[in-house]
Design a protein around this motif. Structure first.
Motif, PDB file in Angstrom:
ATOM      1  N   GLY A  34       0.836  -1.193   0.000  1.00 23.58           N
ATOM      2  CA  GLY A  34       0.000   0.000   0.000  1.00 23.58           C
ATOM      3  C   GLY A  34       0.871   1.243   0.000  1.00 23.58           C
ATOM      4  O   GLY A  34       1.856   1.318   0.749  1.00 23.58           O
ATOM      5  N   LEU A  35       0.542   2.219  -0.851  1.00 20.27           N
ATOM      6  CA  LEU A  35       1.348   3.434  -1.014  1.00 20.27           C
ATOM      7  C   LEU A  35       0.477   4.658  -0.764  1.00 20.27           C
ATOM      8  O   LEU A  35      -0.586   4.806  -1.368  1.00 20.27           O
ATOM      9  N   PHE A  36       0.920   5.541   0.152  1.00 19.79           N
ATOM     10  CA  PHE A  36       0.241   6.812   0.419  1.00 19.79           C
ATOM     11  C   PHE A  36       1.091   7.934  -0.161  1.00 19.79           C
ATOM     12  O   PHE A  36       2.268   8.060   0.185  1.00 19.79           O
ATOM     13  N   ILE A  37       0.505   8.757  -0.988  1.00 19.47           N
ATOM     14  CA  ILE A  37       1.244   9.854  -1.614  1.00 19.47           C
ATOM     15  C   ILE A  37       0.618  11.185  -1.231  1.00 19.47           C
ATOM     16  O   ILE A  37      -0.583  11.405  -1.446  1.00 19.47           O
ATOM     17  N   LEU A  38       1.424  12.060  -0.653  1.00 21.79           N
ATOM     18  CA  LEU A  38       1.010  13.427  -0.382  1.00 21.79           C
ATOM     19  C   LEU A  38       2.265  14.290  -0.406  1.00 21.79           C
ATOM     20  O   LEU A  38       2.913  14.508   0.615  1.00 21.79           O
ATOM     21  N   PRO A  39       2.657  14.738  -1.606  1.00 26.92           N
ATOM     22  CA  PRO A  39       3.901  15.488  -1.742  1.00 26.92           C
ATOM     23  C   PRO A  39       4.023  16.588  -0.696  1.00 26.92           C
ATOM     24  O   PRO A  39       3.039  17.281  -0.434  1.00 26.92           O
ATOM     25  N   PRO A  40       5.205  16.714  -0.058  1.00 25.43           N
ATOM     26  CA  PRO A  40       6.462  16.027  -0.358  1.00 25.43           C
ATOM     27  C   PRO A  40       6.707  14.791   0.517  1.00 25.43           C
ATOM     28  O   PRO A  40       7.857  14.502   0.879  1.00 25.43           O
ATOM     29  N   GLY A  51      10.808  11.218   2.904  1.00 31.73           N
ATOM     30  CA  GLY A  51      10.623  12.662   2.964  1.00 31.73           C
ATOM     31  C   GLY A  51      11.450  13.273   1.854  1.00 31.73           C
ATOM     32  O   GLY A  51      12.676  13.122   1.837  1.00 31.73           O
ATOM     33  N   MET A  52      10.818  13.964   0.928  1.00 31.17           N
ATOM     34  CA  MET A  52      11.486  14.322  -0.319  1.00 31.17           C
ATOM     35  C   MET A  52      12.072  15.728  -0.355  1.00 31.17           C
ATOM     36  O   MET A  52      12.477  16.197  -1.402  1.00 31.17           O
ATOM     37  N   THR A  53      12.131  16.417   0.789  1.00 29.98           N
ATOM     38  CA  THR A  53      12.709  17.760   0.798  1.00 29.98           C
ATOM     39  C   THR A  53      13.951  17.789   1.688  1.00 29.98           C
ATOM     40  O   THR A  53      14.184  16.883   2.493  1.00 29.98           O
ATOM     41  N   LYS A  54      14.727  18.854   1.560  1.00 32.66           N
ATOM     42  CA  LYS A  54      15.916  19.006   2.412  1.00 32.66           C
ATOM     43  C   LYS A  54      15.515  19.060   3.880  1.00 32.66           C
ATOM     44  O   LYS A  54      16.227  18.541   4.750  1.00 32.66           O
ATOM     45  N   THR A  94      12.566   9.652 -12.407  1.00 31.04           N
ATOM     46  CA  THR A  94      12.942  11.056 -12.261  1.00 31.04           C
ATOM     47  C   THR A  94      11.707  11.947 -12.271  1.00 31.04           C
ATOM     48  O   THR A  94      11.572  12.862 -11.449  1.00 31.04           O
ATOM     49  N   ARG A  95      10.775  11.671 -13.180  1.00 32.53           N
ATOM     50  CA  ARG A  95       9.528  12.459 -13.206  1.00 32.53           C
ATOM     51  C   ARG A  95       8.771  12.310 -11.892  1.00 32.53           C
ATOM     52  O   ARG A  95       8.262  13.291 -11.326  1.00 32.53           O
ATOM     53  N   SER A  96       8.692  11.081 -11.400  1.00 29.80           N
ATOM     54  CA  SER A  96       7.989  10.835 -10.138  1.00 29.80           C
ATOM     55  C   SER A  96       8.668  11.562  -8.986  1.00 29.80           C
ATOM     56  O   SER A  96       8.006  12.147  -8.120  1.00 29.80           O
ATOM     57  N   THR A  97       9.996  11.543  -8.976  1.00 32.08           N
ATOM     58  CA  THR A  97      10.743  12.178  -7.888  1.00 32.08           C
ATOM     59  C   THR A  97      10.482  13.677  -7.843  1.00 32.08           C
ATOM     60  O   THR A  97      10.220  14.241  -6.774  1.00 32.08           O
ATOM     61  N   PHE A  98      10.532  14.329  -9.000  1.00 30.06           N
ATOM     62  CA  PHE A  98      10.247  15.763  -9.031  1.00 30.06           C
ATOM     63  C   PHE A  98       8.806  16.044  -8.606  1.00 30.06           C
ATOM     64  O   PHE A  98       8.526  17.056  -7.957  1.00 30.06           O
TER      65      PHE A  98
END
Length: 470
Positions: free
Chosen positions: A249-255, A278-281, A427-431
Motif C-alpha cells: 500500500g502506497l500513500f502519496i502526499l507530496p512532499p 521525505g522528499m525535501t531538504k 525522475t519524473r515521479s521524484t520531481f
C-alpha cells in the motif's frame, strides 16, 4: 590466453564482485551450465552479516531467467502467495484507494503472477546452489590489475591479490601465475562498488557512494529513506491491514510518501516493511548525521519518530481521520534502518581507457531509487544478458576479443537501454514527490509512472475491475 584464443568452458576464468542477487544469479547460470572457473567476491565477512533488504516482485522476464537455474524449484517456497496486490492512495483521503492493481487468476497461465519474493531467502538459495566454497568472503575489492596476457587480477583494500583460485600469496612465490587471472571481471557490487571508477567518469572519478554525482546532488540531496520493520501488524496495528492486505500500500502526499509492503514468504510470517520517504531538504535533515540502525528500545529511536511525525503533521494535510494509523506505524516498528538512496544517470559518461575485461551490471551500472520498483529485476536481467553472451560465444567458438566487444556493446545497446525508461519515469515521479504544490494532484502521479496515456487508462480500467471483483 591471448586475445585471439578461442574461449571455452574450461579455459574461461570469470570473477564476480558482489554476492548480491545479480552477481549470484550470474554465477549460478555459469555454474549450472558447466563453467567451473567462476569465483564470487564479497566484502561481508560471511553470508549472514548484512541486511539483504526485504522483497521484490519478480517480473515475467526475471522469472524466465531464474527458470534456467536450480533455484526455480524453490520459487513458490520463497514467494508470498497473494502478495501481487498494489494499492495507491491520495494521502488526503485514505478511505478509498485511487488505484488497486492485481492479476486475475484466470490470466495466470499466460501471465505469471509477480508475487513478492523474499530477497534473503532467494540469496540463500543461490549461495547454497553455487556452494560457499566458491564465494570469497571478507574481500572488499577496490582495484583491478591488468596482466601482460590481458587477463586481470583484483585487489582488496588491504592490498591482497585475488585470482580465480582465491587469495594470492604473491610474497611467497614472488610471481603471479597469469593463466589463473580473470578473462572477465563483472562488478555487481552495487552503488558502493569501487570498480565503477574504471568504467565511468563520476564526479572526478570518485566513488559515487562517498561522493555523489552532480545528478544525485541535484535531485536527491543525498536522500535517506526511513525503513521500519513491523513484525506482526495484525497484533500491533490491525487497523492498518486494510491499506495493504497481503501485498503493498502506497500513500502519496507530496512532499511525503509512506509505503507498507509484506515480505514474509509464508502466510504465517506477517513481517511488513514500513517506509517513509521525505522528499525535501527539511525532511532529510531529520535523518542526516544520525546512526543508521535503531531498535524500538533505543531512546534515540523514540526521539527520531517523534520528530518525524511532528514534521509530517506540520508540513502536510494528511487525512486527519486516519493519520493516527500512520503515527502508530512509526511507533510499532521493531527496528529501523536509515537507507541511503541513489540514482545514477541514465546516460553515464564512459571512460575511453576502460579495461577490456571489466564490466558493470545491476546497481553498479544503473542504480535506481526503491520507488522505481525495477532495480532488482533489471539487475537479474543484466546477469542473464552477460551469461547469454558468454555462452553464445563459447558455443560459436569465438575469441576472447570477440567476447569483449559483444559485452561492451550489450551494456549500451541492451542493459542501459532497458533501464532508461525506468530511470526517466522515476525522475519524473521524484520531481513530482518533491513539490508540495502537487499535494492536490496525486492522480497525476499515476500518469507520471505510466509509459503513456493508453497504459494509464489500462491501469484505471484494471483498478476498477479489481475493486469490483475483490
Amino acid at each position: 590466453m591471448a586475445l585471439r584464443t578461442v574461449i571455452s568452458k574450461s579455459n574461461l576464468n570469470v570473477g564476480i564482485v558482489g554476492a548480491g542477487l545479480s552477481g549470484l544469479c550470474l554465477a549460478e547460470l555459469l555454474k549450472v551450465n558447466g563453467y567451473d572457473n567462476v569465483r564470487v567476491f564479497d566484502s561481508d565477512k560471511h553470508s549472514k552479516e548484512r541486511d539483504q533488504g526485504t522483497s521484490l516482485d519478480l517480473s515475467k522476464e526475471t522469472q524466465e531467467i531464474l527458470k534456467k537455474t536450480r533455484v526455480w524449484e524453490h520459487y513458490n517456497d520463497i514467494s508470498r502467495q497473494g502478495s501481487n496486490v498494489f494499492k495507491c492512495y491520495d494521502g488526503r483521503d485514505l478511505e478509498k484507494p485511487l488505484l488497486v492493481l492485481t492479476q486475475p487468476k484466470f490470466l495466470e497461465k499466460i501471465m505469471p503472477p509477480e508475487y513478492e519474493t523474499n530477497r534473503e531467502e532467494l540469496r540463500n538459495c543461490l549461495i547454497d546452489k553455487i556452494g560457499e566454497e566458491n564465494v570469497q568472503w571478507d574481500a572488499r575489492i577496490n582495484n583491478i590489475q591488468i596482466l601482460s596476457n590481458e587477463k586481470s587480477i583484483i585487489l582488496d583494500n588491504q592490498g591482497n591479490h585475488y585470482d580465480v583460485n582465491g587469495k594470492l600469496f604473491k610474497e611467497e612465490t614472488g610471481e603471479i601465475n597469469e593463466e589463473n587471472g580473470f578473462d572477465v571481471v563483472v562488478d555487481a557490487s552495487g552503488v558502493r562498488g569501487a570498480l565503477r571508477k574504471y568504467i565511468v567518469n563520476d564526479n572526478n572519478d570518485n566513488n559515487p557512494a562517498s561522493s555523489p554525482t552532480e545528478f544525485d546532488k541535484e535531485i536527491y540531496h543525498q536522500c535517506i529513506a526511513y525503513h521500519g520493520i513491523i513484525n506482526s501488524p495484525e497484533e500491533s496495528i490491525p487497523e492498518a491491514i486494510r491499506f495493504f492486505g497481503e501485498g503493498s500500500g502506497l500513500f502519496i502526499l507530496p512532499p511525503h510518501v509512506v509505503c507498507y509492503q509484506r515480505f514474509g514468504s509464508q502466510a504465517e510470517d506477517k513481517r511488513t516493511s514500513f517506509y517513509y520517504f521525505g522528499m525535501t531538504k527539511e525532511s532529510q535533515s531529520l535523518f542526516i548525521n544520525k546512526k543508521n540502525y535503531f531498535t524500538k528500545d533505543d531512546p534515540e529511536f523514540i526521539k527520531l519518530n517523534d520528530e518525524t511525525i511532528e514534521h509530517i503533521e506540520s508540513t502536510s494535510s494528511f487525512d486527519k481521520k486516519n493519520f493516527n494509523i500512520i503515527k502508530d506505524s512509526f511507533s510499532v516498528c521493531d527496528s529501523v534502518l536509515l537507507r541511503n538512496i541513489y540514482h545514477f544517470p541514465s546516460h553515464p559518461n564512459f571512460r575511453s581507457d576502460q579495461p577490456n575485461s571489466l564490466y558493470l551490471i545491476g546497481d553498479s551500472l544503473h542504480a535506481l531509487p526503491p520507488w522505481s520498483g525495477a532495480g532488482g529485476n533489471l539487475a537479474i536481467e543484466d546477469a542473464g544478458d552477460v551469461f547469454d553472451i558468454i555462452d553464445d560465444h563459447v558455443k560459436k567458438a569465438k575469441t576472447r576479443d570477440d567476447l569483449y566487444k559483444s559485452l561492451k556493446d550489450s551494456i549500451s545497446s541492451k542493459m542501459l537501454k532497458r533501464s532508461i525508461p525506468n530511470s526517466e519515469r522515476t525522475t519524473r515521479s521524484t520531481f513530482f514527490f518533491k513539490n508540495p504544490k502537487n499535494a492536490d494532484k496525486v492522480d497525476e502521479y499515476l500518469k507520471s509512472v505510466a509509459e503513456n496515456k493508453f497504459q494509464y487508462l489500462i491501469f484505471k480500467a484494471i483498478s476498477y475491475i479489481t475493486q469490483k471483483l475483490y
